[in-house]
Scaffold this motif. Structure first.
Motif: not given
Length: 144
Positions: A94-95, A97, A121-129
């Motif tokens: 998970e990313v 917290e 999944v984590r890569w996409k999350h960080y990129k989206s931020l």
């Protein structure tokens, strides 16, 4: 802004983690390592036998408070329990917290399908931020 690095394609994830911790300690950095309890237990054991001539001082949540305060490397599920904000090393799926409170986040990605899928999944999350992500392909590394 937190500097985020992905170290991927490692077949020896815990050994690579030990090497990173050794390098960070040589730079006098304090590090929190998060991940599944079973992974952290394995890392704890590996840190005791990583090098014959030196020891990587570390603590877990089960250690007494004075040991936790004195330890430069902390292993646990809560990245903020230690009062460290320099380096966060993620061995989990998970990313973590509150990762953005750290100066640097390092994601260690194994070469298996599960590890790669979770890292995507984590890569996409960080990129989206809006984070700029650095990547290190360990299959090309020659670090001993």
């Amino acid at each position: 802004m937190t500097r985020i690095e992905f170290h991927f394609n490692t077949s020896e994830r815990l050994l690579h983690t030990c090497r990173l911790l050794r390098k960070a300690r040589a730079q006098a950095l304090r590090i929190v390592v998060v991940g599944a309890p079973s992974t952290l237990k394995q890392l704890d054991a590996e840190l005791w036998r990583f090098q014959d001539v030196s020891f990587l001082a570390h603590c877990t949540a089960q250690d007494p408070p004075e040991v936790q305060r004195a330890s430069p490397v902390a292993l646990g599920s809560d990245p903020h329990a230690w009062g460290i904000d320099e380096v966060l090393l993620n061995l989990g799926d998970e990313v973590p917290e509150g990762f953005e409170r750290f100066d640097r986040l390092i994601e260690i990605v194994s070469s298996d399908d599960h590890g790669r899928a979770q890292a995507r999944v984590r890569w996409k999350h960080y990129k989206s931020l809006g984070y700029e992500l650095l990547q290190h392909d360990l299959s090309k590394a020659t670090d001993p």
